[in-house]
Design a protein around this motif. Structure first.
Motif, PDB file in Angstrom:
ATOM      1  N   PRO A 196     -21.765  -7.227  13.249  1.00 29.03           N
ATOM      2  CA  PRO A 196     -20.882  -7.447  12.332  1.00 29.03           C
ATOM      3  C   PRO A 196     -19.844  -8.405  12.598  1.00 29.03           C
ATOM      4  CG  PRO A 196     -20.040  -5.390  13.684  1.00 29.03           C
ATOM      5  CD  PRO A 196     -21.538  -5.773  14.243  1.00 29.03           C
TER       6      PRO A 196
ATOM      7  N   ASP B  56     -17.103  -8.949   7.475  1.00 31.14           N
ATOM      8  CA  ASP B  56     -17.125  -7.508   7.374  1.00 31.14           C
ATOM      9  C   ASP B  56     -15.839  -6.973   7.567  1.00 31.14           C
ATOM     10  OD1 ASP B  56     -20.119  -7.338   6.753  1.00 31.14           O
ATOM     11  OD2 ASP B  56     -20.264  -8.060   8.910  1.00 31.14           O
TER      12      ASP B  56
ATOM     13  N   ARG C  67     -20.134  -0.892  10.389  1.00 31.25           N
ATOM     14  CA  ARG C  67     -21.548  -0.912   9.911  1.00 31.25           C
ATOM     15  C   ARG C  67     -21.647   0.384   8.859  1.00 31.25           C
ATOM     16  NH1 ARG C  67     -22.424  -1.781  15.645  1.00 31.25           N
ATOM     17  NH2 ARG C  67     -23.157  -3.913  16.139  1.00 31.25           N
TER      18      ARG C  67
ATOM     19  N   ARG D 148     -20.127  -0.413   5.618  1.00 33.58           N
ATOM     20  CA  ARG D 148     -21.103  -1.343   4.985  1.00 33.58           C
ATOM     21  C   ARG D 148     -22.333  -0.543   4.372  1.00 33.58           C
ATOM     22  NH1 ARG D 148     -20.570  -4.758   2.473  1.00 33.58           N
ATOM     23  NH2 ARG D 148     -21.743  -6.716   3.344  1.00 33.58           N
TER      24      ARG D 148
END
Length: 681
Positions: free
Chosen positions: A34, A77, A249, A252
């Protein structure tokens, strides 16, 4: 160089944004790492940093936040703000200008992390979406407890004796400027096992998440890259940011756990406060501490013998979850007991109670005992007990009540709450009418004038926490009885034979040319002057107090917040009194931490006196007890208030002004009659 240290060339020190980028090698691992954009610097409090390095160790590819670009243009991110970055203009400017972009960034399935920040530079997180709030306060803690142990950000972290992040450097508090209140957020970590106050909160917005913390777990290295935390503490920080990498993560990927907001527990009630009371109406204020969504409507019941009057009011989220209720149909010179409670009741809530006495009928013979004071403490003080024991039936707060010294709305509101929550003061304000104005420190800061750019936030906090009859005027020049946006806080009230004009010399000062002399700056502004002129002309009160926080002559130092700076407008006011033969006028000031009585002679057709009373707190300023040809009495004395006794049951009517300290000692006294003040013999 040990593993816990960092090479000094990887830091940009001296308040410069830290920029740490991962290797350019396009390995498979880097492809899935990320990406994080970081804003941090070595702050004045901890002299430490480390966010970018810790994120790198946790598996992030790290780049500096480009403050010239929108959040959605960063190509990352995670956007992470290090602890105390709000001490720097870059954070303040970026979060203000890019607030909408930060929300869009999160809504698209990304994460914003905001670590500990200084409440004095912005207590409320400024970019959260509507309906979501997190407000910091000044409290610091060293204990952190998991409240959501199975959450991806918490699971697997080292726990010792039920606590997280133990064994850290004592000089850096683990939770700094801890969150006091929140809305629509889940508490993941807290500074007590009870779950409050929280130090890590999560909010959902669109497909992404906001994380707000008061944690300083990023502060692991000094400017040279050397560890300032024990090795185990650095490992704890790396573990937390490793959890963060996994969490990002999942956000996302759309697999992060749903956010179920944690209800905020009931806060301690502040108030009730009795505000403006005249012959037939009373305004009562309170901040009950209950959720406005659950308890939106409140009922006030006022009783005098068999007579009952009721009124309702909404608990206003726009006014910091406070209520202001106006009870009408009251009888003059009558004592009422009142209670305030939520409509339909609330489990475990004790109604807020108190009492007040309505004003004597205008023109009726009466004795009124009014207290006045300025420069008050936000700590317990028996000066308030003495005020009640002296028989005061009303009180006027003349400013620096409280000291705010911030342009941040959440800070200003918190200072007003802290002030009114002091136990001795709380007993006073629940049992007698209290009116208020401001001086420089509750207006914004020392020697601040109307060109202060942050004054609107302080006005908002002032009207949120006062119950005056009026609050300055609207943009169209109409006097405001409501607590919305407006101009200034000037007001007036009459209690029996005394009318008090609470003039606002702060809001309009230096904002344009003077109505009295266009070549000089204004103090009052034209609308306030026209209001004051009309009210003075119309007043039939025996005694008329022209009251401001600042004093009516030169302070005698380099500061400019006194009426000598605006002598052209002061003289115009006094010329009006003289030309129109308005009897009964005298001047009141505060501010200077010295108490004085000055007689300027027959300036208005009769002897004009100024009564200066300051301070209610412990701090005096002997250097401001300056010589003056009009000076009659003075005292450099802490914990002082002014007791005014107006008596129209005798002829001629009398006005006694006595300066009293909290032990009850009389410092000096001035006695005048209505005849002395220009009334016919």
């Amino acid at each position: 160089m040990t593993h816990e240290g960092i090479h000094r060339r990887s830091f940009l020190v001296g308040g410069v944004v830290t920029a740490l980028t991962a290797t350019a090698a396009a390995t498979a691992e880097a492809q899935v790492a990320p990406r994080a954009a970081v804003l941090e610097f070595t702050d004045q409090w901890t002299r430490a940093a480390g966010l970018a390095e810790l994120l790198r160790r946790a598996g992030f590819t790290v780049v500096p936040l480009d403050t010239a670009e929108a959040a959605t243009a960063q190509g990352v991110d995670l956007i992470a703000f290090g602890s105390f970055t709000n001490n720097d203009r870059r954070y303040l400017d970026y979060t203000a200008v890019q607030a909408a972009s930060l929300r869009d960034f999160v809504a698209s399935g990304r994460v914003v992390l905001d670590l500990a920040q200084s409440d004095q530079y912005g207590a409320a997180v400024p970019y959260l979406p509507a309906g979501t709030t997190a407000i910091r306060t000044d409290s610091d803690h060293d204990a952190v407890f998991p409240t959501a142990a199975d959450h991806p950000l918490v699971a697997g972290l080292r726990i010792a004796d039920g606590r997280l992040f133990t064994g850290r450097a004592a000089a850096i508090r683990v939770s700094w400027e801890t969150v006091r209140s929140w809305r629509s957020m889940r508490v993941l970590m807290a500074c007590a096992a009870t779950g409050a106050p929280p130090c890590l909160l999560e909010a959902a917005h669109g497909a992404g998440r906001f994380l707000v913390a008061s944690l300083t777990v990023d502060k692991c290295f000094d400017a040279a890259g050397n560890a300032v935390q024990p090795a185990a503490a650095v490992r704890d920080s790396v573990a937390f940011f490793t959890n963060l990498a996994g969490y990002v993560r999942r956000v996302r990927a759309g697999t992060a756990p749903a956010v179920v907001p944690t209800p905020m527990p009931a806060e301690a009630a502040v108030g009730p406060l009795v505000g403006h009371v005249d012959e037939t109406t009373a305004r009562l204020w309170a901040r009950p501490g209950l959720d406005p969504a659950a308890f939106p409507t409140w009922v006030c019941t006022a009783r005098a013998g068999a007579t009952t009057r009721t009124a309702t009011a909404a608990l206003s989220t726009a006014n910091d979850n406070t209520l202001l209720v106006t009870v009408t149909g009251l009888r003059a010179a009558t004592r009422y007991e009142y209670s305030i409670a939520p409509q339909g009741g609330a489990p475990g809530f004790t109604p807020l109670t108190g009492s007040f006495t309505t004003a004597p009928a205008a023109g009726a013979p009466a004795v009124v005992t009014m207290g006045l004071g300025s420069c008050a403490p936000s700590t317990p003080s028996t000066v308030w007990t003495r005020i009640a024991d002296e028989g005061c039936d009303s009180f006027v707060l003349l400013g620096d009540t409280p000291y705010v010294d911030s342009a941040d709305l959440a800070v200003a509101r918190a200072e007003h709450r802290r002030f009114l929550a002091q136990p001795e003061l709380a007993r006073v304000v629940r049992s007698m009418p209290v009116w208020g104005t401001w001086d420089d420190h509750d207006f914004g800061g020392n020697d601040f004038h109307g060109d202060h750019t942050g004054k609107r936030a302080n006005r908002t906090a002032f009207v949120d926490y006062r119950a005056n009859a009026t609050f300055g005027h609207s943009a169209s020049g109409v006097q405001l009885t409501t607590r919305g946006d407006g101009e200034g806080v000037y007001t007036s009230f009459r209690r029996g034979p005394v009318e008090v004009f609470l003039i606002d010399p702060r809001w309009f000062s230096r904002t344009g040319p003077s109505w009295a002399d266009p070549a000089k700056p204004t103090c009052l502004g034209r609308e306030q002057w026209e209001w004051l002129r009309a009210r003075l002309r119309a007043s039939t009160a025996t005694f008329k107090a022209l009251a401001t926080g600042m004093i009516w002559d030169d302070k005698g130092n380099a500061e400019k917040d006194d009426w000598e700076t605006y002598a052209h407008e002061k003289n115009a006011i006094l010329d009006l009194v003289a030309a129109e033969r308005i009897p009964g006028c005298f001047l009141i000031g505060g501010d200077i931490h010295v108490s004085r009585a000055l007689n300027y002679g027959p300036r208005v057709g009769y002897d004009l006196w100024q009564y200066i009373v300051s301070p209610l707190h412990a701090g005096t300023i002997p250097s401001l007890n300056t010589p003056h040809p009009a000076l009659v009495h003075s005292a450099v004395e802490p914990h002082v208030f002014l007791k005014l006794v107006a008596d129209t049951t005798v002829s001629p009517a009398t006005l006694a002004a006595t300066w009293i300290n909290r032990e009850g000692r009389r410092l000096f006294e001035v006695r005048r009659t209505a005849t002395d003040l220009g009334h016919p013999a």
